[in-house]
Design an enzyme around this catalytic site. Structure first.
Site, PDB file in Angstrom:
ATOM      1  N   SER A   1       6.942  -1.140   0.574  1.00 24.65           N
ATOM      2  CA  SER A   1       8.055  -2.417   1.309  1.00 24.65           C
ATOM      3  C   SER A   1       9.060  -1.619   1.791  1.00 24.65           C
ATOM      4  O   SER A   1       9.007  -0.992   2.694  1.00 24.65           O
ATOM      5  CB  SER A   1       8.267  -2.941  -0.049  1.00 24.65           C
TER       6      SER A   1
ATOM      7  N   HIS B   1       1.033  -7.482  -0.988  1.00 25.02           N
ATOM      8  CA  HIS B   1       2.044  -6.473  -0.729  1.00 25.02           C
ATOM      9  C   HIS B   1       2.165  -5.435  -1.638  1.00 25.02           C
ATOM     10  O   HIS B   1       2.226  -4.355  -1.372  1.00 25.02           O
ATOM     11  CB  HIS B   1       3.437  -7.377  -0.863  1.00 25.02           C
TER      12      HIS B   1
ATOM     13  N   ASP C   1      -1.193  -9.730   2.725  1.00 22.37           N
ATOM     14  CA  ASP C   1       0.219  -9.801   2.874  1.00 22.37           C
ATOM     15  C   ASP C   1       0.864 -10.141   3.958  1.00 22.37           C
ATOM     16  O   ASP C   1       0.590  -9.685   4.888  1.00 22.37           O
ATOM     17  CB  ASP C   1       1.013  -8.247   2.556  1.00 22.37           C
TER      18      ASP C   1
END
EC number: 3.4.16.6
Length: 516
Positions: free
Chosen positions: A236, A484, A427
């Site tokens: 991320s 994710h 994601d």
């Protein structure tokens, strides 16, 4: 609420989508996730450097961070290791055959700024000297590597639905390395500063410098890791943290840190391609209408030079339509169920390592706020005035956020640092389309063409995802069926991924499959 993405990074764009969610979504127990925080924290424009100019990045990273006073070195950390040993975590399963350590490392003695870490040494005990040291960082910015990375993804334990009991993760990354989790910057998780003004001047540059200072001091406490092969990994917004820390290590040229590679997953890398790839993903996965996609394409300027263009009403309207379309799904894994209740369940539900529980955040939050857990981890020793949370409510401002880390990635490659960019393909937050567009900006020649890789070579094999390798030791990898947080959703495939990354090997093909 009107939001536009043209003037802000992808993180801000999706914050608009999250905050614009309808009443149906609000009624559900919504997870606070990595990437939801930059819009709330952001206090200044993106850093001005264009990605073509490494000199601009050098100038930024060597400038004093955010007007923060220069850190004052802490006392040498030698001799503290045994005080940090974790004898046993409350509710742990049987058969724990590795050492654990946790505690604080001071990064600025004058400010009273200290970062919390958790170390899970390699399975088998004694910090297996044949295995490297791997640092894991979560993103946000402002989210916990202990809560997400260690307790929900790649750590040795996960938390059951009662918020009290742990169960083993057979695919934990300490089967491949000695894994160090760092809560960074100060104000995240158990990490803190006695100078509260620090919470309003966090940013990319200061975070990288504090993380470097942490490593330098931590190695005095754990000298057996000096010179050990060292890798930095994360996901991320750690798409910024990881290469920026690696860059700091190169600049400081410490002989004790033997940096070999970085690996970043579903990573924020390059503003405009991250944003364009996100909306491309929404349309190609039937999450938005043709009309909405056309509105985005025609009215939102996704180019390297359009990222700073002022907002316009037509782009705002199209962005609002996207938010309405996504209001009732989990954008971090578009095929995963939503959590329907944040209540703990006693007796606990039988866990499954292969079927991630969408309510896990609540179990972890309950566990890490228990006094006996904090005592076992040597955490919260200053009695913080706020509870532990997965993503910080203490940080009030994020003062610098680079538009791109591509020039840093180029510099790492020039210094023979291995770079892997991986992406869970379900994601929608920082999707595979964003990763592909961002890597393509480097214009690297292909060394080994796009092909499937296999997480199992038994029988007919099992495709774990796809890989393309570029000259200069950069690989782009997808992980099939992962959101994710890749290790949460596909733990076995994630372990195969990291094992091959650390070994410097291409991911398995299936040439031998029929012979197994």
């Amino acid at each position: 609420m009107k939001c536009t993405v043209v003037a802000l990074v992808l993180l801000v764009a999706v914050q608009c989508l999250v905050l614009g969610a309808g009443p149906a979504a609000a009624a559900k127990a919504r997870r606070t996730r990595q990437g939801d925080y930059l819009n709330r924290l952001r206090g200044s424009p993106s850093s001005r450097a264009s990605w073509e100019s490494l000199a601009a990045v050098e100038e930024q990273t060597t400038t004093k961070a955010a007007g923060r006073p220069a850190p004052v070195a802490a006392a040498v950390e030698a001799g503290r290791k045994e005080a940090d040993r974790v004898e046993a975590l409350p509710g742990h399963p049987r058969g724990v055959d590795f050492a654990q350590y946790a505690g604080y490392v001071t990064v600025d003695a004058a400010a009273g700024r200290a970062l919390f870490y958790y170390l899970a040494e390699a399975v088998g005990g004694n910090g297996d000297k044949t295995k490297p040291l791997l640092l894991w960082l979560n993103g946000g910015p402002g989210c916990s590597s202990l809560g997400y990375g260690a307790m929900e993804e790649l750590g040795p334990f996960r938390v059951m639905s009662d918020g009290k009991t742990l169960y083993s993760n057979p695919y934990s990354w300490n089967h491949a390395a000695n894994v160090l989790f760092l809560e960074s910057p100060a104000g995240v998780g158990y990490s803190y500063s006695n100078t509260t003004a620090d919470y309003g001047r966090s940013g990319d540059n200061g975070t990288a410098e504090d993380a470097y200072q942490f490593l330098d001091n931590w190695l005095e406490r754990f000298p057996e890791y000096k010179g050990r092969e060292f890798y930095i990994t994360g996901e991320s917004y750690a798409g910024h943290y990881v290469p920026q820390l690696a860059h700091a290590i190169l600049r400081h040229a410490s002989p004790d840190i033997n940096l070999k590679g970085i690996m970043i997953g579903n990573a924020v890398i390059n503003d405009w391609t991250d944003s364009k790839g996100m909306y491309d993903f929404f349309w190609t996965h039937a999450l938005i209408s043709d009309e909405t996609a056309d509105g985005i394409s025609k009215n939102c300027n996704f180019t390297a030079y359009g990222a700073g263009v002022a907002s316009n009403a037509l782009c705002d309207a199209a962005s609002d339509e996207v938010g309405e379309s996504l209001a009732d799904i989990d954008i971090y894994n578009i095929y995963a169920p939503n959590c329907q209740s944040e209540k703990l369940v006693t007796p606990p539900i039988a866990p499954s390592i292969d079927n991630f529980d969408p309510c896990t955040d609540y179990y972890v939050e309950a566990y890490l706020n228990r006094p006996d857990v904090q005592k076992a981890l040597h955490a919260n020793v200053t009695r913080l005035d706020h509870p532990w949370s997965a993503c910080s409510d203490v940080l009030t401002r994020w003062v610098d956020s680079a538009k791109t880390v591509l020039p840093i990635i180029q510099e790492l490659m020039k210094n023979s640092i291995r770079v892997w960019v991986y992406s869970g393909d379900t994601d929608g937050r920082v999707p595979v389309t964003s990763s592909r567009l961002s890597v393509n900006q480097l214009q690297l020649p292909v060394a080994a063409k796009w092909r499937p890789w296999f997480s199992s070579t038994k029988g007919a094999g099992e495709v774990g995802g796809y890989i393309v390798q570029y000259k200069g030791d950069l690989s782009l990898v997808t992980v099939r069926g992962a959101g994710h947080e890749v290790p949460s959703y596909q733990p076995r495939r994630a372990l195969v991924l990291v094992q091959n990354f650390l070994a410097g090997k291409a991911l398995p093909d299936c040439k031998e499959c029929e012979q197994d």
